[in-house]
Design an enzyme around this catalytic site. Structure first.
Site, PDB file in Angstrom:
ATOM      1  CG  PHE A 154      -0.278   0.421   2.502  1.00 30.20           C
ATOM      2  CD1 PHE A 154      -0.101   1.770   2.808  1.00 30.20           C
ATOM      3  CD2 PHE A 154       0.210  -0.521   3.403  1.00 30.20           C
ATOM      4  CE1 PHE A 154       0.526   2.161   3.986  1.00 30.20           C
ATOM      5  CE2 PHE A 154       0.846  -0.133   4.574  1.00 30.20           C
ATOM      6  CZ  PHE A 154       1.005   1.206   4.859  1.00 30.20           C
ATOM      7  CE  LYS A 178      -2.911  -8.473  -4.711  1.00 31.41           C
ATOM      8  NZ  LYS A 178      -3.441  -7.528  -3.668  1.00 31.41           N
ATOM      9  CD  GLU A 181      -5.845  -6.524  -0.646  1.00 32.45           C
ATOM     10  OE1 GLU A 181      -4.708  -6.024  -0.769  1.00 32.45           O
ATOM     11  OE2 GLU A 181      -6.074  -7.492   0.098  1.00 32.45           O
ATOM     12  CB  SER A 231       4.599  -7.558   5.664  1.00 35.89           C
ATOM     13  OG  SER A 231       3.701  -8.533   5.185  1.00 35.89           O
ATOM     14  CB  CYS A 286      10.462  -0.470   2.894  1.00 32.24           C
ATOM     15  SG  CYS A 286      11.188   0.130   1.383  1.00 32.24           S
ATOM     16  CD  GLU A 387       8.200  -2.883   8.504  1.00 34.69           C
ATOM     17  OE1 GLU A 387       7.482  -3.875   8.316  1.00 34.69           O
ATOM     18  OE2 GLU A 387       8.746  -2.245   7.588  1.00 34.69           O
TER      19      GLU A 387
END
Ligand code: NAD
Length: 503
Positions: A154, A178, A181, A231, A286, A387
Site C-alpha cells: 500500500f 496485483k 487493496e 511485509s 520501507c 517493524e
C-alpha cells in the site's frame, strides 16, 4: 458505509476496464477523513485465468516487437507520466494519505526507472565471441520470460509498480499487476497511460484481489516470474510457494532501519535528516529510519534536537499546503502503532515526544499519529523488535561504533542503514562491516538511483536478484548461448570427434 454513487474500481484487461466474474467488493477509504471514497471489485480465479490467457497472447506478439519499437512505447509512456503527474498524485494522496508533494516525489522516483528502461537498446545487447573455436562463433542473448506478475504494497501505489513494470515490459514480457487493496486506483491509471502510449492490449493488466488471487498467481502455470514487495511474513510465503511452483521469485520484505550517530556529527543536520527520514510519509516507508543509535555522548544532544524537529512537523491532510506528513493508512494501523508505543513505555522506554491520540482540526476521524520519539527502548521490547511502520523513532545509547555495528547486524532485517559522522575511517569501517543491503554515509534514506539495483539483505529480501537496475534486466530475461559454425564451400576439414578436444 458507502453511498450508492461511490465509484467502483474494476480490473484492467486487454486495454480496457474489465468487470470480471467477482461480485465481492471492498471499501476504499480516505485515511484522512475515514470516508469511503470507492468500492473495489475483487477478482476470482476465473478472472485470473482470463488475464493470463490475454497476457500470454499479448506476450507472444510483444516479445517479437523490435527493441526500437518497444523503446518508443517507453518514451511515450514517460511523456504521459510526466503530463499526468498531478492527477496521479491526487489519487495517491486520497487513497494513501501521503502529502501531495510526497506523492509527486514517489512518481518522480518511479519515472527514474522508466528513464532507465528507455536505455533498452543498450541494456538488452548480447555478447559475441568471434572464432571461439576454429570456425566457430559464440553469442549470448537475453530473451523475455513471457507473462510475469507484480504484487505490490500500500505504501507506494505508483513507485513500486514502476520498480517492476517498465523493465519487465521493455524486455518483452507481459506484466500482470496485483495492487494493494487499500490503494487500488493508481494501478488502473497507469494501465490507461500504457494503453495511450501505444502498448499493445494485454501487455499490461491489473487484477485486483486479496490472498486468493496472490495464491492463484503463485500457482498459475502460465506465469513465469513473480516480483513482490510487502511485509516479511508474506514475502516468505511468496518465495516458498512461488519457487515450489517453479517460478523465478524476488520477494522484498519489511525493515527496521538503524542510523548510527557518531559524537562528531553535526547534530542540527542529523536531527533535521532523522526527523524527515522517520516522520516523512508518516513513517510508512520501507527505508524510513526507525532507530537511531547514539554513540558515546551523542545521545542527549540528539534526543533534544530530534524532539525539537519532531514538534515542528506539520501533520495534516495530504492536500493541505505546507503539510509535512499525513495520516497512517487504516484505523487498525493507527491502533497498532499507538499500542506499540505504549508497549515500549511499559517496558521502560521514555516517551520524549508523544504522538498518541493526535487529531487534526476538521479531520477528527482521520487516522493521524503524531511524530513520536522513544528514548532507551529495551531491545527485548516488541516496540524495538517489530517493524512499527509509523512516525516513531527510537533512540538507543551505546559506547562504541563496534557496539552500534553489532546491534545493526544482530537485527533480522537488513534493508537500509546510515551513519552520520565527519570521520572517514569510521564511515569506511561501517560500510564494510554492516550486513545491510543499502547503506548511507550522511544520507539517511539511501534508496539507490534507478541504474543501481534496490534490495535489502536477510529478512528484507528473499531471492537472489534485487529490484530494477541491472538486476531487474537479469530478473525479467533468460539467458541463451548460441554456438555457430558455417562450413565454407570446402566443408568441415576434420571428422567429428567422439571426445572433448582442445578447441
Ligand atoms: P502486505 O504484506 O500486507 O501486502 C503486500 C501485498 O501482499 C498486497 O498486495 C496484499 O494484497 C498481499 N497480501 C497481504 N497479505 C497476504 C497473504 N497473507 N497472502 C498473500 N498475499 C497477501 O504489506 P503492506 O502492509 O501492503 O505494505 C507494508 C509492508 O511492505 C511493510 O512491511 C514494508 O516494510 C514493506 N515494504 C517493503 C519494501 C522493500 O523494498 N523492502 C518496500 C515497500 C514496502
Amino acid at each position: 458505509m458507502s453511498t450508492p454513487t461511490t465509484p467502483i474500481v474494476e480490473h484492467y484487461v486487454g486495454g480496457k476496464t474489465y468487470s470480471g466474474e467477482g461480485t465481492e467488493t471492498l471499501p476504499i477509504e480516505n485515511p484522512a477523513t475515514a470516508q469511503v471514497i470507492g468500492e473495489l471489485r475483487l477478482g476470482t480465479l476465473a478472472d485470473l485465468d482470463k488475464v493470463v490467457e490475454v497476457a500470454t497472447e499479448a506476450a507472444a506478439v510483444w516479445g517479437d516487437y523490435s527493441i526500437a519499437k518497444r523503446t518508443a512505447v517507453l518514451f511515450a509512456f514517460r511523456k504521459l507520466l510526466v503530463e499526468n503527474t498531478d492527477a496521479l498524485a491526487q489519487i495517491i494522496s486520497a487513497e494513501h494519505g501521503k502529502t501531495f508533494d510526497d506523492a509527486k516525489g514517489e512518481i518522480a522516483r518511479g519515472l527514474e526507472v522508466v528513464d532507465f528502461a528507455c536505455s533498452a537498446p543498450t541494456l538488452l545487447k548480447g555478447e559475441f565471441s568471434d572464432q571461439a573455436s576454429t570456425g566457430i562463433d559464440v553469442h549470448s542473448i537475453r530473451q523475455p520470460l513471457g507473462v510475469v506478475a507484480g504484487i505490490t504494497p500500500f505504501n507506494f501505489p505508483v513507485m513500486v509498480p514502476l520498480w517492476m513494470c517498465p523493465t519487465a515490459i521493455v524486455a518483452g514480457n507481459a506484466f500482470v499487476l496485483k495492487p494493494s487493496e487499500k490503494v487500488p486506483s493508481a494501478g488502473n491509471f497507469l494501465a490507461d497511460l500504457w494503453t495511450q502510449a501505444g502498448l499493445p492490449d494485454g501487455v499490461f493488466s491489473v487484477l485486483h484481489g486479496g490472498r486468493d488471487i496472490v495464491t492463484g498467481i503463485l500457482d498459475h502455470p502460465g506465469i513465469s516470474a513473480v516480483s513482490f514487495v510487502g511485509s516479511t511474513a508474506v514475502a516468505k510465503i511468496i518465495q516458498e510457494r512461488g519457487t515450489l511452483a517453479g517460478k523465478r521469485v524476488q520477494a522484498l520484505g519489511g525493515a527496521k532501519n538503524h542510523a548510527i550517530v557518531m559524537p562528531d556529527a553535526d547534530m542540527d543536520m542529523v536531527a533535521d535528516n532523522l526527523a524527515a527520514a522517520a516522520f516523512g510519509a508518516a513513517g510508512e516507508r520501507c527505508m524510513s529510519i526507525s532507530v537511531a543509535i547514539a554513540v558515546g555522548d551523542a545521545a542527549d544532544r540528539l534526543v533534544t534536537k530530534v524532539v525539537e524537529a519532531g514538534k515542528k512537523v506539520s501533520v495534516n491532510v495530504g492536500i493541505a499546503p505546507g503539510a509535512d506528513m499525513g495520516p497512517v493508512i487504516t484505523k487498525e494501523s493507527k491502533e497498532r502503532i499507538e499500542r506499540l508505543i505504549t508497549t515500549g513505555e511499559k517496558d521502560g522506554a521514555k516517551v520524549a515526544l508523544d504522538g498518541r491520540g493526535y487529531t487534526v482540526p476538521g479531520y477528527e476521524e482521520g487516522y493521524f499519529v503524531g511524530p513520536t520519539v522513544l528514548e532507551n527502548v529495551p531491545l527485548a521490547s516488541a516496540a524495538y523488535a517489530e517493524e512499527i511502520f509509523g512516525p516513531v523513532i527510537e533512540i538507543i545509547r551505546v559506547e562504541t561504533l563496534q557496539e552500534a555495528i553489532d546491534l545493526v547486524n544482530a537485527n533480522p532485517y537488513g534493508n537500509g542503514t546510515a551513519i552520520f559522522t565527519k570521520n572517514g575511517a569510521a564511515a569506511r569501517t561501517f560500510q564494510r562491516k554492516i550486513n545491510v543491503g543499502m547503506v548511507g554515509v550522511n544520507v539517511p534514506v539511501p534508496v539507490p538511483v534507478a541504474y543501481h539495483s534496490f534490495g535489502g539483505w536477510k529478512d528484507s529480501l528473499f531471492g537472489d536478484l534485487h529490484m530494477y537496475g541491472p538486476d531487474g534486466i537479469r530478473f525479467y530475461t533468460r539467458g541463451k548461448v548460441i554456438t555457430t559454425r558455417w562450413p565454407d564451400e570446402k566443408g568441415v576439414a576434420t571428422r567429428a570427434s567422439f571426445n572433448f578436444e582442445a578447441r
